[in-house]
Design a protein around this motif. Sequence first.
Motif, mmCIF file in Angstrom:
data_model
loop_
_atom_site.group_PDB
_atom_site.id
_atom_site.type_symbol
_atom_site.label_atom_id
_atom_site.label_comp_id
_atom_site.label_asym_id
_atom_site.label_seq_id
_atom_site.Cartn_x
_atom_site.Cartn_y
_atom_site.Cartn_z
ATOM 1 N N SER A 179 0.856 -1.186 0.000
ATOM 2 C CA SER A 179 0.000 0.000 0.000
ATOM 3 C C SER A 179 0.890 1.234 0.000
ATOM 4 O O SER A 179 2.109 1.137 0.178
ATOM 5 C CB SER A 179 -0.922 0.019 1.227
ATOM 6 O OG SER A 179 -0.182 0.302 2.414
ATOM 7 N N LYS A 180 0.276 2.380 -0.204
ATOM 8 C CA LYS A 180 0.953 3.666 -0.085
ATOM 9 C C LYS A 180 0.308 4.426 1.073
ATOM 10 O O LYS A 180 -0.856 4.810 0.990
ATOM 11 C CB LYS A 180 0.840 4.470 -1.377
ATOM 12 C CG LYS A 180 1.487 3.821 -2.591
ATOM 13 C CD LYS A 180 3.007 3.744 -2.430
ATOM 14 C CE LYS A 180 3.653 3.154 -3.680
ATOM 15 N NZ LYS A 180 5.123 3.003 -3.529
ATOM 16 N N LEU A 181 1.064 4.588 2.155
ATOM 17 C CA LEU A 181 0.542 5.290 3.321
ATOM 18 C C LEU A 181 0.570 6.790 3.053
ATOM 19 O O LEU A 181 1.644 7.384 2.885
ATOM 20 C CB LEU A 181 1.365 4.952 4.563
ATOM 21 C CG LEU A 181 0.868 5.537 5.887
ATOM 22 C CD1 LEU A 181 -0.498 4.965 6.257
ATOM 23 C CD2 LEU A 181 1.875 5.259 6.996
ATOM 24 N N VAL A 182 -0.597 7.415 3.014
ATOM 25 C CA VAL A 182 -0.703 8.855 2.786
ATOM 26 C C VAL A 182 -0.452 9.615 4.084
ATOM 27 O O VAL A 182 0.183 10.670 4.099
ATOM 28 C CB VAL A 182 -2.083 9.205 2.205
ATOM 29 C CG1 VAL A 182 -2.253 10.714 2.048
ATOM 30 C CG2 VAL A 182 -2.273 8.517 0.854
ATOM 31 N N GLY A 183 -0.941 9.080 5.182
ATOM 32 C CA GLY A 183 -0.727 9.718 6.476
ATOM 33 C C GLY A 183 -1.265 8.855 7.606
ATOM 34 O O GLY A 183 -2.216 8.087 7.413
ATOM 35 N N ALA A 184 -0.638 8.949 8.764
ATOM 36 C CA ALA A 184 -1.104 8.270 9.971
ATOM 37 C C ALA A 184 -1.389 9.339 11.025
ATOM 38 O O ALA A 184 -0.570 10.231 11.249
ATOM 39 C CB ALA A 184 -0.071 7.270 10.482
ATOM 40 N N PHE A 185 -2.537 9.237 11.665
ATOM 41 C CA PHE A 185 -3.027 10.289 12.549
ATOM 42 C C PHE A 185 -3.448 9.697 13.894
ATOM 43 O O PHE A 185 -3.845 8.540 13.974
ATOM 44 C CB PHE A 185 -4.248 10.979 11.934
ATOM 45 C CG PHE A 185 -4.046 11.495 10.529
ATOM 46 C CD1 PHE A 185 -3.784 12.839 10.293
ATOM 47 C CD2 PHE A 185 -4.142 10.643 9.433
ATOM 48 C CE1 PHE A 185 -3.613 13.321 9.000
ATOM 49 C CE2 PHE A 185 -3.972 11.116 8.141
ATOM 50 C CZ PHE A 185 -3.704 12.448 7.923
ATOM 51 N N HIS A 186 -3.379 10.535 14.933
ATOM 52 C CA HIS A 186 -3.936 10.130 16.226
ATOM 53 C C HIS A 186 -4.910 11.195 16.702
ATOM 54 O O HIS A 186 -4.738 12.392 16.448
ATOM 55 C CB HIS A 186 -2.834 9.899 17.273
ATOM 56 C CG HIS A 186 -2.095 11.140 17.677
ATOM 57 N ND1 HIS A 186 -2.491 11.947 18.724
ATOM 58 C CD2 HIS A 186 -0.972 11.705 17.178
ATOM 59 C CE1 HIS A 186 -1.652 12.951 18.848
ATOM 60 N NE2 HIS A 186 -0.720 12.843 17.924
ATOM 61 N N ASN A 187 -5.958 10.757 17.387
ATOM 62 C CA ASN A 187 -7.014 11.664 17.832
ATOM 63 C C ASN A 187 -6.575 12.516 19.011
ATOM 64 O O ASN A 187 -5.915 12.039 19.935
ATOM 65 C CB ASN A 187 -8.253 10.873 18.254
ATOM 66 C CG ASN A 187 -9.207 10.639 17.106
ATOM 67 O OD1 ASN A 187 -8.789 10.630 15.947
ATOM 68 N ND2 ASN A 187 -10.477 10.429 17.411
ATOM 69 N N GLU A 188 -6.999 13.763 18.965
ATOM 70 C CA GLU A 188 -6.897 14.664 20.111
ATOM 71 C C GLU A 188 -8.275 14.915 20.709
ATOM 72 O O GLU A 188 -8.435 15.011 21.917
ATOM 73 C CB GLU A 188 -6.249 15.981 19.690
ATOM 74 C CG GLU A 188 -6.040 16.971 20.819
ATOM 75 C CD GLU A 188 -4.925 16.563 21.772
ATOM 76 O OE1 GLU A 188 -4.814 17.182 22.845
ATOM 77 O OE2 GLU A 188 -4.164 15.619 21.450
ATOM 78 N N PHE A 189 -9.273 15.027 19.832
ATOM 79 C CA PHE A 189 -10.671 15.139 20.261
ATOM 80 C C PHE A 189 -11.492 14.138 19.460
ATOM 81 O O PHE A 189 -11.256 13.916 18.276
ATOM 82 C CB PHE A 189 -11.212 16.560 20.055
ATOM 83 C CG PHE A 189 -10.596 17.566 20.969
ATOM 84 C CD1 PHE A 189 -10.969 17.635 22.303
ATOM 85 C CD2 PHE A 189 -9.632 18.445 20.504
ATOM 86 C CE1 PHE A 189 -10.393 18.556 23.154
ATOM 87 C CE2 PHE A 189 -9.051 19.382 21.349
ATOM 88 C CZ PHE A 189 -9.432 19.439 22.679
ATOM 89 N N GLY A 190 -12.492 13.563 20.119
ATOM 90 C CA GLY A 190 -13.238 12.451 19.567
ATOM 91 C C GLY A 190 -12.919 11.240 20.420
ATOM 92 O O GLY A 190 -12.577 11.372 21.602
ATOM 93 N N GLN A 191 -13.020 10.054 19.859
ATOM 94 C CA GLN A 191 -12.647 8.860 20.600
ATOM 95 C C GLN A 191 -11.156 8.903 20.918
ATOM 96 O O GLN A 191 -10.328 9.053 20.028
ATOM 97 C CB GLN A 191 -12.954 7.617 19.764
ATOM 98 C CG GLN A 191 -14.433 7.317 19.601
ATOM 99 C CD GLN A 191 -15.036 6.662 20.829
ATOM 100 O OE1 GLN A 191 -14.316 6.276 21.753
ATOM 101 N NE2 GLN A 191 -16.344 6.536 20.853
ATOM 102 N N MET A 192 -10.811 8.772 22.195
ATOM 103 C CA MET A 192 -9.411 8.766 22.583
ATOM 104 C C MET A 192 -8.793 7.396 22.317
ATOM 105 O O MET A 192 -9.486 6.402 22.124
ATOM 106 C CB MET A 192 -9.267 9.140 24.059
ATOM 107 C CG MET A 192 -9.806 10.536 24.375
ATOM 108 S SD MET A 192 -9.123 11.825 23.285
ATOM 109 C CE MET A 192 -7.401 11.806 23.755
ATOM 110 N N ASN A 193 -7.455 7.365 22.290
ATOM 111 C CA ASN A 193 -6.716 6.143 21.954
ATOM 112 C C ASN A 193 -7.137 5.607 20.588
ATOM 113 O O ASN A 193 -7.187 4.399 20.356
ATOM 114 C CB ASN A 193 -6.917 5.064 23.030
ATOM 115 C CG ASN A 193 -6.347 5.467 24.364
ATOM 116 O OD1 ASN A 193 -5.141 5.606 24.516
ATOM 117 N ND2 ASN A 193 -7.220 5.680 25.340
#
Length: 248
Positions: A179-193
């Motif tokens: 695959s081609k990873l465009v971006g990996a993100f983690h939540n700050e607001f919304g569901q945590m973890n």
Amino acid sequence: MWRLRSCSLRSAAALITPAAQPCVHLSTGPQQKHSTFYEFRTYCIRPDQNAAFLKLTNEKIHLRTAHSELVGYWSVEYGGLNQVFHIWKYDSYSHRAAVRAALAQDPSWMSEYISKAMPMLTSQDNEVTYLVPWSNLKKPPKEGGVYELVSFQMRPGGPAVWGSAFQAAATSHDAPGYSKLVGAFHNEFGQMNRVHALRWFESADQRAELRQKAHTDARVVAAVRNSVAHLDFQQNKLLFPCPFSPLN
């Protein structure tokens, strides 16, 4: 997470409680070193209004992008019916607040888009995310294709507990070309973890083919197995970019 550290002898001697407790250090992983964040927005559209909503948005999105940067805008093909998903970039929370205030005062935006689009929706959801420290936002190698958004609900504890395992699993697909990873993100607001991997494929069929190959790669299987030990559940959505999407 709470990371336990041994107390020094001097600290231990100073404790007056009957049973000495271990010292603790509050840490959830690497500190955020920049203020730029990405807002994930998901809209659910009335089934009979899906085509009309996409047409209206295609015609009027320029009124919105005049105020802030659109990263990508997609319709959800699999994993959610009658939905659109879009990502907006902001320099800071004050920047977003200023943009929202300006939009509320923009007569063209309010009359030509908002007043017409809102009755077409059944719900809206947003999450504030940051790129994880080891990820940069990348463009796919060419235009066209499809995207997959994989959202992982990790167990409580934060990146200090599962960050390395998630990174290994997320990147294990890229090196062999699965695959081609465009971006990996983690939540700050919304569901945590909660963390997200946005990937690109030439087509849905290519994605299916590469996924089958990944399932036979021992390195990928091992990395995913280690990450799954920290996982509660995940959700996959296959996304088709809209004509006006910068990521297309």
